[in-house]
Write an enzyme that holds these catalytic residues in place. Structure first.
Site, PDB file in Angstrom:
ATOM      1  N   SER A 151       0.865  -1.300   0.175  1.00  0.00           N
ATOM      2  CA  SER A 151      -0.055   0.293   0.057  1.00  0.00           C
ATOM      3  C   SER A 151       0.911   1.218  -0.116  1.00  0.00           C
ATOM      4  O   SER A 151       2.075   1.069   0.623  1.00  0.00           O
ATOM      5  CB  SER A 151      -0.927   0.001   1.281  1.00  0.00           C
ATOM      6  OG  SER A 151      -1.378   1.317   1.617  1.00  0.00           O
ATOM      7  N   TYR A 164      -2.279  -0.303  10.488  1.00  0.00           N
ATOM      8  CA  TYR A 164      -2.285  -0.915   9.061  1.00  0.00           C
ATOM      9  C   TYR A 164      -1.045  -0.382   8.404  1.00  0.00           C
ATOM     10  O   TYR A 164      -0.384  -1.418   7.628  1.00  0.00           O
ATOM     11  CB  TYR A 164      -3.532  -0.236   8.292  1.00  0.00           C
ATOM     12  CG  TYR A 164      -3.753  -0.527   7.231  1.00  0.00           C
ATOM     13  CD1 TYR A 164      -4.290  -1.843   6.494  1.00  0.00           C
ATOM     14  CD2 TYR A 164      -3.043   0.262   5.761  1.00  0.00           C
ATOM     15  CE1 TYR A 164      -4.757  -1.820   5.127  1.00  0.00           C
ATOM     16  CE2 TYR A 164      -3.554   0.051   4.706  1.00  0.00           C
ATOM     17  CZ  TYR A 164      -4.169  -1.001   4.220  1.00  0.00           C
ATOM     18  OH  TYR A 164      -4.429  -1.396   2.923  1.00  0.00           O
TER      19      TYR A 164
HETATM   20  P1  NAD Z   1     -11.620  -6.217  -0.068  1.00  0.00           P
HETATM   21  O1  NAD Z   1     -12.207  -6.043   1.326  1.00  0.00           O
HETATM   22  O2  NAD Z   1     -12.610  -5.618  -1.355  1.00  0.00           O
HETATM   23  O3  NAD Z   1     -10.916  -7.364  -0.498  1.00  0.00           O
HETATM   24  C1  NAD Z   1     -10.048  -8.203   0.472  1.00  0.00           C
HETATM   25  C2  NAD Z   1     -10.690  -9.508   0.589  1.00  0.00           C
HETATM   26  O4  NAD Z   1      -9.821 -10.152   1.707  1.00  0.00           O
HETATM   27  C3  NAD Z   1     -12.167  -9.727   0.887  1.00  0.00           C
HETATM   28  O5  NAD Z   1     -12.665 -10.633  -0.263  1.00  0.00           O
HETATM   29  C4  NAD Z   1     -11.816 -10.617   2.413  1.00  0.00           C
HETATM   30  O6  NAD Z   1     -13.212 -11.454   2.700  1.00  0.00           O
HETATM   31  C5  NAD Z   1     -10.661 -11.249   2.233  1.00  0.00           C
HETATM   32  N1  NAD Z   1     -10.207 -11.481   3.665  1.00  0.00           N
HETATM   33  C6  NAD Z   1     -10.146 -10.527   4.559  1.00  0.00           C
HETATM   34  N2  NAD Z   1      -9.816 -11.229   5.693  1.00  0.00           N
HETATM   35  C7  NAD Z   1      -9.275 -12.467   5.211  1.00  0.00           C
HETATM   36  C8  NAD Z   1      -8.389 -13.436   5.852  1.00  0.00           C
HETATM   37  N3  NAD Z   1      -8.383 -13.481   7.333  1.00  0.00           N
HETATM   38  N4  NAD Z   1      -8.119 -14.452   5.136  1.00  0.00           N
HETATM   39  C9  NAD Z   1      -8.507 -14.575   3.743  1.00  0.00           C
HETATM   40  N5  NAD Z   1      -8.967 -13.638   3.054  1.00  0.00           N
HETATM   41  C10 NAD Z   1      -9.610 -12.626   3.911  1.00  0.00           C
HETATM   42  O7  NAD Z   1     -10.269  -4.830   0.192  1.00  0.00           O
HETATM   43  P2  NAD Z   1      -9.387  -4.334  -0.945  1.00  0.00           P
HETATM   44  O8  NAD Z   1      -9.318  -2.970  -1.195  1.00  0.00           O
HETATM   45  O9  NAD Z   1      -9.759  -5.206  -2.361  1.00  0.00           O
HETATM   46  O10 NAD Z   1      -8.101  -5.058  -0.369  1.00  0.00           O
HETATM   47  C11 NAD Z   1      -7.031  -5.878  -0.896  1.00  0.00           C
HETATM   48  C12 NAD Z   1      -5.764  -5.649  -0.590  1.00  0.00           C
HETATM   49  O11 NAD Z   1      -5.276  -4.273  -1.177  1.00  0.00           O
HETATM   50  C13 NAD Z   1      -5.410  -5.782   0.906  1.00  0.00           C
HETATM   51  O12 NAD Z   1      -4.308  -6.242   1.299  1.00  0.00           O
HETATM   52  C14 NAD Z   1      -5.538  -4.068   1.110  1.00  0.00           C
HETATM   53  O13 NAD Z   1      -4.617  -3.663   2.243  1.00  0.00           O
HETATM   54  C15 NAD Z   1      -4.880  -3.655  -0.185  1.00  0.00           C
HETATM   55  N6  NAD Z   1      -4.932  -2.237  -0.226  1.00  0.00           N
HETATM   56  C16 NAD Z   1      -6.266  -1.619  -0.451  1.00  0.00           C
HETATM   57  C17 NAD Z   1      -6.573  -0.194  -0.750  1.00  0.00           C
HETATM   58  C18 NAD Z   1      -7.883   0.502  -0.905  1.00  0.00           C
HETATM   59  O14 NAD Z   1      -7.777   1.623  -1.179  1.00  0.00           O
HETATM   60  N7  NAD Z   1      -8.790  -0.335  -1.096  1.00  0.00           N
HETATM   61  C19 NAD Z   1      -5.160   0.504  -0.856  1.00  0.00           C
HETATM   62  C20 NAD Z   1      -3.986  -0.140  -0.740  1.00  0.00           C
HETATM   63  C21 NAD Z   1      -3.814  -1.428  -0.364  1.00  0.00           C
END
Ligand code: NAD
Length: 256
Positions: A151, A164
């Site tokens: 991130s 985080y």
């Molecule tokens: P999201 O919530 O849409 O998807 C995350 C998925 O991870 C979900 O399907 C959830 O059920 C699953 N999950 C949660 N806990 C889990 C566990 N213990 N074991 C297995 N699966 C699990 O979120 P996203 O935004 O798509 O996030 C994906 C990645 O991107 C994450 O690592 C997040 O930190 C990172 N990220 C997101 C953003 C943003 O702005 N959305 C920015 C930077 C980084």
């Protein structure tokens, strides 16, 4: 459809957190590129409001091969189970450690339980996802690729992100450290660092993200999961054969 010209036919890709958001876009991207995809998530149902079919069904509807294995990545034995399940499809060639959670909390309010929960999924899950996939690749003599989700907060502080951001800083150094030690086995380890992406990582975030761009500065808009997909495919592809320990920033310029 992505635009990268990469062919993953005959390869098996495990994507953690592939039910929703970024992981779903990445999983379907690999499916479109011919890979067998295993989605390792705590839930099969997508959190995204605009889709209803679970990721593995969506991939199959598009003519691909996919499976769902219920997995909590904070528990290494569950990661080991999904890697074992991948052996039914020839074994993991590409591991995408993407599952992540976020809790919007001021630094002074983070409780040990919040710290442990967020570190459990984001850092412990990514650490052991990398280690266990690499062990399996080495055992099978496979020169595979691992792509972790970092991130922009790994390097840029933001309010309410302390615990985080600490996990994502950990993901950055885990990626570099593992890349260093796994190079002699022909295994590459890289990361993608997304900026603000409109997903339901926490309830209401996709609506809040749509406000981005209202004032001057970068990014000029929130990203979408589709904006991330090709970076993962590239890092896992033969075209990235000389790329390891690297982080690709896909953030619309947020980190500038
Ligand atoms: P999201 O919530 O849409 O998807 C995350 C998925 O991870 C979900 O399907 C959830 O059920 C699953 N999950 C949660 N806990 C889990 C566990 N213990 N074991 C297995 N699966 C699990 O979120 P996203 O935004 O798509 O996030 C994906 C990645 O991107 C994450 O690592 C997040 O930190 C990172 N990220 C997101 C953003 C943003 O702005 N959305 C920015 C930077 C980084």
């Amino acid at each position: 459809m992505g635009t990268i010209d990469a062919d993953f036919a005959g390869e098996t890709v495990v994507v953690t957190g592939g039910s929703s958001g970024i992981g779903r876009a990445v999983a379907t991207g690999f499916g479109d590129a011919g890979a067998t995809v295993i989605n390792a998530d705590v839930r099969a149902e997508p959190k995204d409001p605009d889709v209803d079919a679970p990721t593995h069904e969506a991939i199959e509807e598009r003519g691909g091969t996919a499976a769902f294995v219920e997995t909590d990545v904070s528990e290494p034995t569950e990661i080991a189970s999904v890697i074992e399940a991948a052996r039914e499809f020839g074994g993991v060639d590409v591991m995408v450690n993407n599952a992540g959670i976020h809790r919007d909390l001021a630094f002074l309010e983070v409780a040990p339980e919040d710290f442990d929960a967020v570190h459990g999924v984001n850092l412990r899950g990514t650490f052991f996802g990398t280690q266990l996939a690499a062990r399996d690749m080495i055992e099978r003599g496979v020169e595979g690729a691992i792509v972790n989700t970092s991130s922009t907060t790994a390097e840029r502080a933001e309010p309410n992100h302390s615990h985080y951001a600490a996990t994502k800083g950990g993901v950055q150094m885990l990626t570099r450290s593992a890349a260093l030690e796994l190079d002699r086995h022909g295994i590459r380890v890289n990361a993608v660092a997304p900026g603000p992406i409109a997903t339901e990582i926490r309830e209401g975030w996709s609506a809040e993200a749509s406000e981005i761009g209202a004032s001057d500065g970068l990014p000029s808009r929130a990203g979408t999961p589709a904006d991330l997909r090709d970076a993962y495919l590239f890092l896992a592809s033969e075209g990235a054969d000389y790329v390891t320990g690297e982080t690709v920033w896909v953030d619309g310029g947020a980190s500038l």
